[in-house]
Write an enzyme that holds these catalytic residues in place. Structure first.
Site, PDB file in Angstrom:
ATOM      1  N   SER A 145      -6.599  -1.983  43.360  1.00 34.02           N
ATOM      2  CA  SER A 145      -6.764  -2.455  41.916  1.00 34.02           C
ATOM      3  C   SER A 145      -6.194  -3.413  41.638  1.00 34.02           C
ATOM      4  CB  SER A 145      -6.732  -1.470  40.897  1.00 34.02           C
ATOM      5  OG  SER A 145      -6.910  -1.826  39.492  1.00 34.02           O
ATOM      6  N   TYR A 158      -3.433   5.450  35.232  1.00 31.02           N
ATOM      7  CA  TYR A 158      -4.441   4.810  36.371  1.00 31.02           C
ATOM      8  C   TYR A 158      -3.289   3.453  37.067  1.00 31.02           C
ATOM      9  CZ  TYR A 158      -8.357   1.858  38.293  1.00 31.02           C
ATOM     10  OH  TYR A 158      -9.207   1.292  39.085  1.00 31.02           O
TER      11      TYR A 158
END
Length: 253
Positions: A145, A158
């Site tokens: 990410s 996350y």
């Protein structure tokens, strides 16, 4: 180009029911791979399976497991390995996100995000990676990410999980490279999916994000297709432990 052909390869893609995972699964099939699509619910990948079946050129199947349940994950790995006699390409894409300020972030949400995003990826890599070593090679592709590089806002779990995915990618590459198993990751930029819907709906944040992207737009799931085929193919045979940003230039700013 033959280097990019995946003909005869067997792939397992988690989180393949929609969004980035669906695009990746279809891309691998378009390049010639037989694809096992995985999701959290039974028959959850029906739409993806139908699209791959419509190509008329490869085999397709689906499996399911709750990625927060390690026994279910292990059983899914074993099922996928026996389906066609092995796996050549593993794409660890399945994941989850939870948004809340760090001061009030619930511990159970923290633990679930880390379990789904990190523990499941490690366990699948361990089980299928061992089989890849035994068969003489394979490709593992993790979904990282932009938050593998930065901290984000109100997504501490996350962010921690995606930093860890980048580290895990390098750790496994170090151990398995000599066994002809390449372990890499793709770090998608800001892609239009349901995971980023809250950001898309926030006009101020969306404008700020696009202003930083040289391409001047949100990415589409189709933008990930070339990267996953490249990292799954013989064309990337000497690439190992790399995190490939597909971000429209976001990190360059």
């Amino acid at each position: 180009m033959p280097n990019f052909s995946l003909a005869g390869k067997r792939a397992l893609v988690t989180g393949a029911s929609r969004g980035i995972g669906q695009a990746m699964a279809i891309a691998l099939a378009e390049a010639g791979a037989d694809v096992i699509c995985a999701s959290s619910s039974e028959q959850g990948c029906n739409n993806t399976v139908e699209q791959i079946r419509a190509l008329g050129t490869v085999n397709v199947a689906q499996v399911n497991a709750d990625l927060s349940d390690m026994q279910a994950v292990e059983a899914m790995a074993e099922q996928a390995l026996t389906l066609w006699g092995g796996i050549d390409i593993l794409v660890n894409n399945g994941g989850t996100i939870y948004r809340e300020p760090a001061v009030s972030f619930p511990l159970d949400a923290w633990q679930k995000v880390l379990t789904v995003n990190l523990d499941a990826a490690f366990l699948l890599s361990q089980k299928i990676g061992k089989a890849m070593i035994d068969q003489g090679g394979g490709k593992i592709i993790n979904t990282a990410s932009m938050l593998s590089y930065s901290g984000g806002i109100t997504v501490p779990a996350y962010t921690a999980s995606k930093h860890a995915i980048a580290g895990l990618t390098k750790a496994l590459a170090n151990e398995w490279g000599a066994s002809n198993v390449q372990v890499n990751a793709i770090a998608p930029g800001y892609i239009r999916t349901d995971n980023t819907q809250a950001l898309q709906d926030d006009e101020k944040r969306s404008t700020e994000i696009c202003a930083r992207i040289p391409a001047g737009r949100w990415g589409e799931t189709e933008d990930l297709k070339g990267a996953v085929v490249f990292l799954a193919s013989p064309a990337s045979q000497y690439i190992n432990g790399h995190v490939l940003a597909v971000d429209g230039g976001f990190l360059a700013r």
